[in-house]
Design an enzyme around this catalytic site. Sequence first.
Site, PDB file in Angstrom:
ATOM      1  N   HIS A 185      -5.423  -9.397  -1.066  1.00 30.44           N
ATOM      2  CA  HIS A 185      -5.319  -9.405  -0.113  1.00 30.44           C
ATOM      3  C   HIS A 185      -6.936 -10.738   1.021  1.00 30.44           C
ATOM      4  CE1 HIS A 185      -3.978  -5.249  -0.549  1.00 30.44           C
ATOM      5  NE2 HIS A 185      -2.792  -5.604   0.617  1.00 30.44           N
TER       6      HIS A 185
ATOM      7  N   HIS B  21      -6.563   4.206   7.223  1.00 30.46           N
ATOM      8  CA  HIS B  21      -5.653   4.001   5.634  1.00 30.46           C
ATOM      9  C   HIS B  21      -5.115   4.854   5.338  1.00 30.46           C
ATOM     10  CE1 HIS B  21      -4.720   1.393   2.330  1.00 30.46           C
ATOM     11  NE2 HIS B  21      -5.879   2.549   1.763  1.00 30.46           N
TER      12      HIS B  21
ATOM     13  N   HIS C 228      -3.180   0.686  -4.566  1.00 26.77           N
ATOM     14  CA  HIS C 228      -3.314  -0.471  -5.697  1.00 26.77           C
ATOM     15  C   HIS C 228      -3.381  -0.347  -6.788  1.00 26.77           C
ATOM     16  CE1 HIS C 228      -1.842  -3.622  -2.117  1.00 26.77           C
ATOM     17  NE2 HIS C 228      -1.623  -2.081  -1.557  1.00 26.77           N
TER      18      HIS C 228
ATOM     19  N   SER D  38       0.986  -1.152   0.253  1.00 21.50           N
ATOM     20  CA  SER D  38       0.115   0.061   0.559  1.00 21.50           C
ATOM     21  C   SER D  38       1.156   1.322   0.181  1.00 21.50           C
ATOM     22  CB  SER D  38      -1.046  -0.173   1.101  1.00 21.50           C
ATOM     23  OG  SER D  38      -1.775  -1.026   1.060  1.00 21.50           O
TER      24      SER D  38
ATOM     25  N   MET E 164      -1.943  -6.819   6.966  1.00 19.52           N
ATOM     26  CA  MET E 164      -2.396  -7.797   6.618  1.00 19.52           C
ATOM     27  C   MET E 164      -2.478  -8.393   5.245  1.00 19.52           C
ATOM     28  SD  MET E 164      -5.306  -4.866   7.208  1.00 19.52           S
ATOM     29  CE  MET E 164      -6.171  -4.195   8.772  1.00 19.52           C
ATOM     30  N   SER E 165      -1.233  -8.640   4.824  1.00 16.68           N
ATOM     31  CA  SER E 165      -0.203  -8.926   3.945  1.00 16.68           C
ATOM     32  C   SER E 165       0.517  -9.977   3.661  1.00 16.68           C
ATOM     33  CB  SER E 165      -0.053  -8.392   2.370  1.00 16.68           C
ATOM     34  OG  SER E 165       1.082  -7.524   3.127  1.00 16.68           O
TER      35      SER E 165
ATOM     36  N   ASN F 293       2.703   3.640  11.475  1.00 18.26           N
ATOM     37  CA  ASN F 293       2.033   3.885  11.983  1.00 18.26           C
ATOM     38  C   ASN F 293       1.859   3.069  13.727  1.00 18.26           C
ATOM     39  OD1 ASN F 293      -0.271   2.094  10.423  1.00 18.26           O
ATOM     40  ND2 ASN F 293      -0.856   1.661  12.503  1.00 18.26           N
TER      41      ASN F 293
ATOM     42  N   ALA G 167       3.096  -2.209   3.929  1.00 15.24           N
ATOM     43  CA  ALA G 167       2.975  -1.548   4.877  1.00 15.24           C
ATOM     44  C   ALA G 167       2.146  -1.937   6.069  1.00 15.24           C
ATOM     45  CB  ALA G 167       2.109  -0.641   4.299  1.00 15.24           C
TER      46      ALA G 167
ATOM     47  N   TYR H 166      -8.251 -10.838   2.891  1.00 17.15           N
ATOM     48  CA  TYR H 166      -9.429  -9.305   2.911  1.00 17.15           C
ATOM     49  C   TYR H 166     -10.886  -9.173   1.908  1.00 17.15           C
ATOM     50  CZ  TYR H 166      -7.284  -4.859   2.774  1.00 17.15           C
ATOM     51  OH  TYR H 166      -6.380  -4.288   2.366  1.00 17.15           O
ATOM     52  N   GLU H 167      -9.869  -9.288   1.228  1.00 13.65           N
ATOM     53  CA  GLU H 167     -10.742  -8.958  -0.224  1.00 13.65           C
ATOM     54  C   GLU H 167     -11.581  -9.643  -0.790  1.00 13.65           C
ATOM     55  OE1 GLU H 167      -8.440  -6.092  -3.525  1.00 13.65           O
ATOM     56  OE2 GLU H 167      -6.806  -7.334  -2.108  1.00 13.65           O
TER      57      GLU H 167
END
Length: 268
Positions: free
Chosen positions: A79, A243, A57, A26, A207-208, A231, A109, A81-82
Amino acid sequence: MIQETASFILHKLGSYRPQTLIILGSGLGGLGEEIQNPIFIDYKDIPNWPQSTVSGHKGRLIAGLLEGKEVLCMQGRFHLYEGHPAETIKTVMSVFKTLGIKNLIVTNAAGSLRKEMAPGSIMLITDHINFSGRNPLVGQNDENFGPRFPVMANAYTKEYQDKMRQIAKAEKIELHEGTYLMVLGPNFETAAEIRAFQILGADAVGMSTVPEVLSAVWCDMKILGLSVITNYGTGMVQEFHGHAETLQQADNAAGNLTKLVRRFVKEI
């Protein structure tokens, strides 16, 4: 299906036969703009290919030259989560193996779990914890691509870790290192979860990456992993993060990441 997809991409590559794949996380797609004599292949045009739906992306492959070396770049990843099945990532990596990819540089990220690793930092991934509850290797195994039970002892290739440490020192870029923990997402973690992950020994959370690395290890690729810290984990500081902040901090660190990756590609 894998052969059909690989044949399509191979035709689009023209004379290029890259052995190194770079996956951009990201906000890190700018590295793709550094590629010379580029060939762009939109995901939507590739048969049997999943689509990337996350902002930051672009959703395309870029082939070309980086530091005089032929590379293939994913400007946009997939991802879980998609809604993509985990096995999709194994299939994608199988296509890349069919194309002749032997090296994977994977970036992401991530949120920091250590106070001394501030947003804008870069972390060398030395190991990971799969907290997603998903594994792309579940299901029938194809021995033509990899073994039923891949060994993860050297998942993040130690030789490549040493090389990146040397490069960061030469470039005078501070390089943190540690363990990356993957959650399924898409929500950011609770403060209680962040405390639990710290107890587990994680240094960054995202998350990846883990499904890609599992699939690449299965495909016998050498792997370098880098996290851009965007973060602090929830509860570590007072400021709220989202995000938009992730993309901003990734953009801030993109210059250093580009320097490290360019030199790494040149020297391997």
